[in-house]
Design an enzyme around this catalytic site. Sequence first.
Site, PDB file in Angstrom:
ATOM      1  N   HIS A 128      -8.694 -37.398   8.001  1.00 49.03           N
ATOM      2  CA  HIS A 128      -9.461 -37.946   9.120  1.00 49.03           C
ATOM      3  C   HIS A 128     -10.715 -37.121   9.427  1.00 49.03           C
ATOM      4  O   HIS A 128     -10.606 -35.931   9.724  1.00 49.03           O
ATOM      5  CB  HIS A 128      -8.556 -38.002  10.361  1.00 49.03           C
ATOM      6  CG  HIS A 128      -9.253 -38.529  11.563  1.00 49.03           C
ATOM      7  ND1 HIS A 128      -9.233 -37.897  12.785  1.00 49.03           N
ATOM      8  CD2 HIS A 128     -10.030 -39.623  11.718  1.00 49.03           C
ATOM      9  CE1 HIS A 128      -9.945 -38.589  13.641  1.00 49.03           C
ATOM     10  NE2 HIS A 128     -10.448 -39.647  13.021  1.00 49.03           N
ATOM     11  N   HIS A 153     -15.538 -45.614  15.974  1.00 50.47           N
ATOM     12  CA  HIS A 153     -14.623 -46.381  15.134  1.00 50.47           C
ATOM     13  C   HIS A 153     -14.913 -47.868  15.102  1.00 50.47           C
ATOM     14  O   HIS A 153     -14.323 -48.578  14.294  1.00 50.47           O
ATOM     15  CB  HIS A 153     -13.182 -46.142  15.598  1.00 50.47           C
ATOM     16  CG  HIS A 153     -12.776 -44.709  15.480  1.00 50.47           C
ATOM     17  ND1 HIS A 153     -12.906 -43.825  16.518  1.00 50.47           N
ATOM     18  CD2 HIS A 153     -12.295 -43.995  14.433  1.00 50.47           C
ATOM     19  CE1 HIS A 153     -12.493 -42.623  16.128  1.00 50.47           C
ATOM     20  NE2 HIS A 153     -12.136 -42.691  14.866  1.00 50.47           N
ATOM     21  N   ARG A 225     -28.503 -37.509  24.048  1.00 53.70           N
ATOM     22  CA  ARG A 225     -27.514 -37.297  23.008  1.00 53.70           C
ATOM     23  C   ARG A 225     -26.217 -36.826  23.679  1.00 53.70           C
ATOM     24  O   ARG A 225     -26.095 -35.671  24.085  1.00 53.70           O
ATOM     25  CB  ARG A 225     -28.040 -36.239  22.009  1.00 53.70           C
ATOM     26  CG  ARG A 225     -27.438 -36.281  20.612  1.00 53.70           C
ATOM     27  CD  ARG A 225     -25.991 -35.929  20.602  1.00 53.70           C
ATOM     28  NE  ARG A 225     -25.402 -36.026  19.261  1.00 53.70           N
ATOM     29  CZ  ARG A 225     -24.309 -36.727  18.998  1.00 53.70           C
ATOM     30  NH1 ARG A 225     -23.726 -37.443  19.933  1.00 53.70           N
ATOM     31  NH2 ARG A 225     -23.780 -36.706  17.787  1.00 53.70           N
ATOM     32  N   TYR A 410     -23.043 -29.076  13.023  1.00 54.25           N
ATOM     33  CA  TYR A 410     -24.325 -28.401  13.267  1.00 54.25           C
ATOM     34  C   TYR A 410     -24.509 -27.157  12.416  1.00 54.25           C
ATOM     35  O   TYR A 410     -24.840 -26.072  12.900  1.00 54.25           O
ATOM     36  CB  TYR A 410     -24.493 -28.094  14.771  1.00 54.25           C
ATOM     37  CG  TYR A 410     -24.519 -29.353  15.596  1.00 54.25           C
ATOM     38  CD1 TYR A 410     -25.555 -30.276  15.425  1.00 54.25           C
ATOM     39  CD2 TYR A 410     -23.518 -29.663  16.498  1.00 54.25           C
ATOM     40  CE1 TYR A 410     -25.573 -31.461  16.144  1.00 54.25           C
ATOM     41  CE2 TYR A 410     -23.531 -30.848  17.219  1.00 54.25           C
ATOM     42  CZ  TYR A 410     -24.556 -31.736  17.031  1.00 54.25           C
ATOM     43  OH  TYR A 410     -24.575 -32.908  17.739  1.00 54.25           O
TER      44      TYR A 410
HETATM   45  C1  HEM Z   1      -5.939 -44.695  11.963  1.00 55.54           C
HETATM   46  C2  HEM Z   1      -6.701 -44.257  12.905  1.00 55.54           C
HETATM   47  C3  HEM Z   1      -8.074 -43.688  12.649  1.00 55.54           C
HETATM   48  C4  HEM Z   1      -8.955 -43.900  11.614  1.00 55.54           C
HETATM   49  C5  HEM Z   1      -8.758 -44.804  10.396  1.00 55.54           C
HETATM   50  C6  HEM Z   1     -10.128 -43.101  11.880  1.00 55.54           C
HETATM   51  C7  HEM Z   1     -11.225 -43.029  11.067  1.00 55.54           C
HETATM   52  C8  HEM Z   1     -12.369 -42.281  11.305  1.00 55.54           C
HETATM   53  C9  HEM Z   1     -13.545 -42.270  10.483  1.00 55.54           C
HETATM   54  C10 HEM Z   1     -13.746 -43.067   9.199  1.00 55.54           C
HETATM   55  C11 HEM Z   1     -14.431 -41.436  11.055  1.00 55.54           C
HETATM   56  C12 HEM Z   1     -15.854 -41.135  10.585  1.00 55.54           C
HETATM   57  C13 HEM Z   1     -16.740 -42.199  11.165  1.00 55.54           C
HETATM   58  C14 HEM Z   1     -18.211 -42.102  10.820  1.00 55.54           C
HETATM   59  O1  HEM Z   1     -18.786 -41.012  11.014  1.00 55.54           O
HETATM   60  O2  HEM Z   1     -18.777 -43.099  10.395  1.00 55.54           O
HETATM   61  C15 HEM Z   1     -13.804 -40.891  12.235  1.00 55.54           C
HETATM   62  C16 HEM Z   1     -14.400 -39.967  13.070  1.00 55.54           C
HETATM   63  C17 HEM Z   1     -13.813 -39.497  14.223  1.00 55.54           C
HETATM   64  N1  HEM Z   1     -12.619 -39.886  14.777  1.00 55.54           N
HETATM   65 FE1  HEM Z   1     -11.278 -41.138  13.930  1.00 55.54          FE
HETATM   66  N2  HEM Z   1      -9.960 -42.432  13.060  1.00 55.54           N
HETATM   67  C18 HEM Z   1      -8.719 -42.770  13.575  1.00 55.54           C
HETATM   68  C19 HEM Z   1      -8.149 -42.339  14.775  1.00 55.54           C
HETATM   69  C20 HEM Z   1      -8.787 -41.503  15.676  1.00 55.54           C
HETATM   70  C21 HEM Z   1      -8.270 -41.153  16.976  1.00 55.54           C
HETATM   71  C22 HEM Z   1      -6.954 -41.664  17.541  1.00 55.54           C
HETATM   72  C23 HEM Z   1      -9.191 -40.311  17.551  1.00 55.54           C
HETATM   73  C24 HEM Z   1      -9.201 -39.649  18.907  1.00 55.54           C
HETATM   74  C25 HEM Z   1      -8.210 -39.535  19.707  1.00 55.54           C
HETATM   75  C26 HEM Z   1     -10.265 -40.126  16.615  1.00 55.54           C
HETATM   76  C27 HEM Z   1     -11.372 -39.329  16.820  1.00 55.54           C
HETATM   77  C28 HEM Z   1     -12.442 -39.193  15.954  1.00 55.54           C
HETATM   78  C29 HEM Z   1     -13.545 -38.303  16.150  1.00 55.54           C
HETATM   79  C30 HEM Z   1     -13.732 -37.336  17.320  1.00 55.54           C
HETATM   80  C31 HEM Z   1     -14.407 -38.489  15.073  1.00 55.54           C
HETATM   81  C32 HEM Z   1     -15.701 -37.722  14.791  1.00 55.54           C
HETATM   82  C33 HEM Z   1     -16.899 -38.444  15.294  1.00 55.54           C
HETATM   83  C34 HEM Z   1     -18.174 -37.654  14.913  1.00 55.54           C
HETATM   84  O3  HEM Z   1     -18.310 -37.263  13.743  1.00 55.54           O
HETATM   85  O4  HEM Z   1     -18.978 -37.437  15.797  1.00 55.54           O
HETATM   86  N3  HEM Z   1      -9.994 -40.879  15.497  1.00 55.54           N
HETATM   87  N4  HEM Z   1     -12.554 -41.431  12.371  1.00 55.54           N
HETATM   88  N1  LIG Z   2     -21.814 -30.861  27.579  1.00 52.47           N
HETATM   89  C1  LIG Z   2     -22.565 -31.354  26.585  1.00 52.47           C
HETATM   90  N2  LIG Z   2     -23.702 -30.725  26.254  1.00 52.47           N
HETATM   91  C2  LIG Z   2     -24.485 -31.185  25.261  1.00 52.47           C
HETATM   92  C3  LIG Z   2     -24.106 -32.318  24.508  1.00 52.47           C
HETATM   93  C4  LIG Z   2     -22.901 -32.982  24.888  1.00 52.47           C
HETATM   94  O1  LIG Z   2     -22.517 -34.004  24.313  1.00 52.47           O
HETATM   95  N3  LIG Z   2     -22.152 -32.461  25.920  1.00 52.47           N
HETATM   96  N4  LIG Z   2     -24.903 -32.719  23.455  1.00 52.47           N
HETATM   97  C5  LIG Z   2     -25.743 -31.673  22.856  1.00 52.47           C
HETATM   98  C6  LIG Z   2     -26.693 -32.144  21.855  1.00 52.47           C
HETATM   99  S1  LIG Z   2     -26.116 -32.340  20.276  1.00 52.47           S
HETATM  100  C7  LIG Z   2     -28.028 -32.294  22.134  1.00 52.47           C
HETATM  101  S2  LIG Z   2     -29.123 -32.717  20.945  1.00 52.47           S
HETATM  102  C8  LIG Z   2     -28.542 -32.112  23.505  1.00 52.47           C
HETATM  103  C9  LIG Z   2     -29.217 -33.379  23.979  1.00 52.47           C
HETATM  104  O2  LIG Z   2     -29.731 -33.211  25.259  1.00 52.47           O
HETATM  105  P1  LIG Z   2     -30.344 -34.437  26.053  1.00 52.47           P
HETATM  106  O3  LIG Z   2     -29.330 -35.539  26.099  1.00 52.47           O
HETATM  107  O4  LIG Z   2     -30.702 -33.897  27.383  1.00 52.47           O
HETATM  108  O5  LIG Z   2     -31.571 -34.885  25.300  1.00 52.47           O
HETATM  109  O6  LIG Z   2     -27.506 -31.788  24.432  1.00 52.47           O
HETATM  110  C10 LIG Z   2     -26.516 -30.938  23.923  1.00 52.47           C
HETATM  111  N5  LIG Z   2     -25.634 -30.537  25.003  1.00 52.47           N
HETATM  112 MO   LIG Z   3     -27.879 -32.819  18.889  1.00 52.40          MO
END
Ligand code: HEM
Ligand SMILES: Nc1nc2c(c(=O)[nH]1)N[C@H]1C(S)=C(S)[C@@H](COP(=O)(O)O)O[C@H]1N2
Ligand SMILES: [Mo]
Length: 556
Positions: A128, A153, A225, A410
């Site tokens: 994941h 998602h 953001r 990052y």
């Molecule tokens: C079967 C269930 C799940 C699948 C198939 C799945 C699949 C994925 C995929 C493919 C991504 C990458 C998406 C992209 O960047 O285009 C992703 C990112 C993520 N997923 Fe899931 N996910 C599942 C469940 C969950 C759950 C339950 C949570 C939270 C409670 C979660 C939290 C996240 C987070 C935080 C990211 C990262 C987003 C980022 O890169 O900013 N996922 N997931």
């Molecule tokens: N608490 C908190 N701070 C954060 C973020 C966030 O999601 N939560 N995003 C960060 C990111 S990745 C960026 S680029 C800047 C964006 O600031 P802005 O929304 O004021 O342009 O906030 C930063 N600080």
């Molecule tokens: Mo950012």
Amino acid sequence: MLLLRPIVRGLWVLQSTPRLAGVAWGSLPRACAAWTPSRAQGTWSAGHSSQRRKVTAVGALLGLGAGLAYGNHRRQATEAEPNAEAAPGAPYPVFTRQEVGQHRSLADRVWVTYGNEVFDITDFVELHPGGQSKILLAAGGALELLWAMYAVHSQEHVLGILRGYKVGELSPEEQSQPTPEDPYAGDPPRHPALKVNSLKPFNAEPPAELLTENYLTPNQLFFKRNHLPVPAVDPASYRLQVEGPRGRTLALSLHELKSRFPKHEVTATLQCAGNRRSEMNRVRPVKGLEWGVAALSTARWGGARLRDVLAHAGYPEEGQAGEQHVGFEGLDQDLSGAAYGASIPYSTAMGCHGDVLLAYEMNGEELPRDHGYPLRVGVPGVVGARNVKWLGRISVSREESQSHWQQNDYKGFSPSVDWDTVDFSTAPAIQELPVQSAITEPAPGAAVPPGELTVKGYAWSGGGRGVGRVDVSLDGGRTWHVAELKGEEQAPGRAWAWQLWQLTGPVAPGSTELDVVCKAVDASYNVQPDTVAPIWNLRGVLSNAWHRVHVTVVQD
Ligand code: HEM
Ligand SMILES: Nc1nc2c(c(=O)[nH]1)N[C@H]1C(S)=C(S)[C@@H](COP(=O)(O)O)O[C@H]1N2
Ligand SMILES: [Mo]
């Protein structure tokens, strides 16, 4: 995985669609607008195993790290599963929610529901992209409740992965949909001119041609953001927690922050590490939001100096032996209770001419909710991600922040590193940003008149290094003109804000097309790289190659 999207979408439109959660689909990105989620509900169970094989084949064909991993994994899962070779057209087994709820751990296998369907995602847990602990929060229950928060998602390719793990359906009497509360319902209103990259969480940039209309970006147009919902903070009960050197924690009210420490003002540009990611994505797919050239903006920030607050808490000007880090935690939390967090070196916090701020004002106004109300960190010259909004806690430690965004995001990598080989612990966290410039006018593909062309844009560099020069070419980089810079006077080493630039140059007689190019040189004579490919990285950060805009010349 980007490549998978069109292919999987093709398959899906031809075949069928599972029941989709109202909330998730309400926030579909524009790319999915062609979808008709209500269609073909229920026809999915027939012929499921051939579909499964097709999706697997797509994964295997991809050759892309993540795509391949998912594809292979699905195949293994399918082979291990007793029902896998059910005859085409055979119905899926039916389960109750209670039965699904018994599969909550890797040992008992991890099951989830989505719509009326049941999935065994045990084998996907370690693959994941969002980490194991997050996906396990859904174990035994409905995905909708959590995906309402993580709207990343709501994309075809994510649902494509999910369907590969289908093992059953909910019994008809259990098919009422869970109605998740929308965690984003309390987000503030936003300016309609913003170009939205993701609605939930809210990520948007101003149109490029508006960006350079003002030296200070109006707050409403300032890029936004957010990783999570915008927290609602009550200014009266708000306290900034500052962990002191001897374990004593200070709790400072907003009033104290404003009255006990002198107000300091700094004009600074804030840029997201993902600015111009879409150009990198065109070279080879990267993971992340599709930012254009406007994931940066400039404001005059006002607030207390971080170093005054740290000194008040008892910290010395010089850090103790060994580099220390100042960590920040936001009040925005995900469902597991993890706060957004980041850190900067102690020397940056204490030094930097005292320009690191705990800001409560933005362009003379109260800090808006989207930008961190009531208090955010402003670290001029340093990547956006460290400028923590909705600041709740400050601490000093020998280690960098342990947050996901400091440790596993990052960071920059070699173009040879992919999602199978990446080791985030090997790369330093991005802090000061490299020299950057981009063209905001004309727009790509614009039709321009013959004679003369006016080109506009921005340039800046991290670490307080000012802009030395901006070169502009109207012929793809064969000949260059020096642009005129416009901006506030900034002291050497403290040039935290961008320069806007402009150039009017001759359009070669008879030309029908122009390749407009810009590149900046900073005060240390660092220059932008000429092309994207050699700086490509899997996360699409630090995209700062020469910016190129192709336009056509219309003869009148
Ligand atoms: C079967 C269930 C799940 C699948 C198939 C799945 C699949 C994925 C995929 C493919 C991504 C990458 C998406 C992209 O960047 O285009 C992703 C990112 C993520 N997923 Fe899931 N996910 C599942 C469940 C969950 C759950 C339950 C949570 C939270 C409670 C979660 C939290 C996240 C987070 C935080 C990211 C990262 C987003 C980022 O890169 O900013 N996922 N997931
Ligand atoms: N608490 C908190 N701070 C954060 C973020 C966030 O999601 N939560 N995003 C960060 C990111 S990745 C960026 S680029 C800047 C964006 O600031 P802005 O929304 O004021 O342009 O906030 C930063 N600080
Ligand atoms: Mo950012």
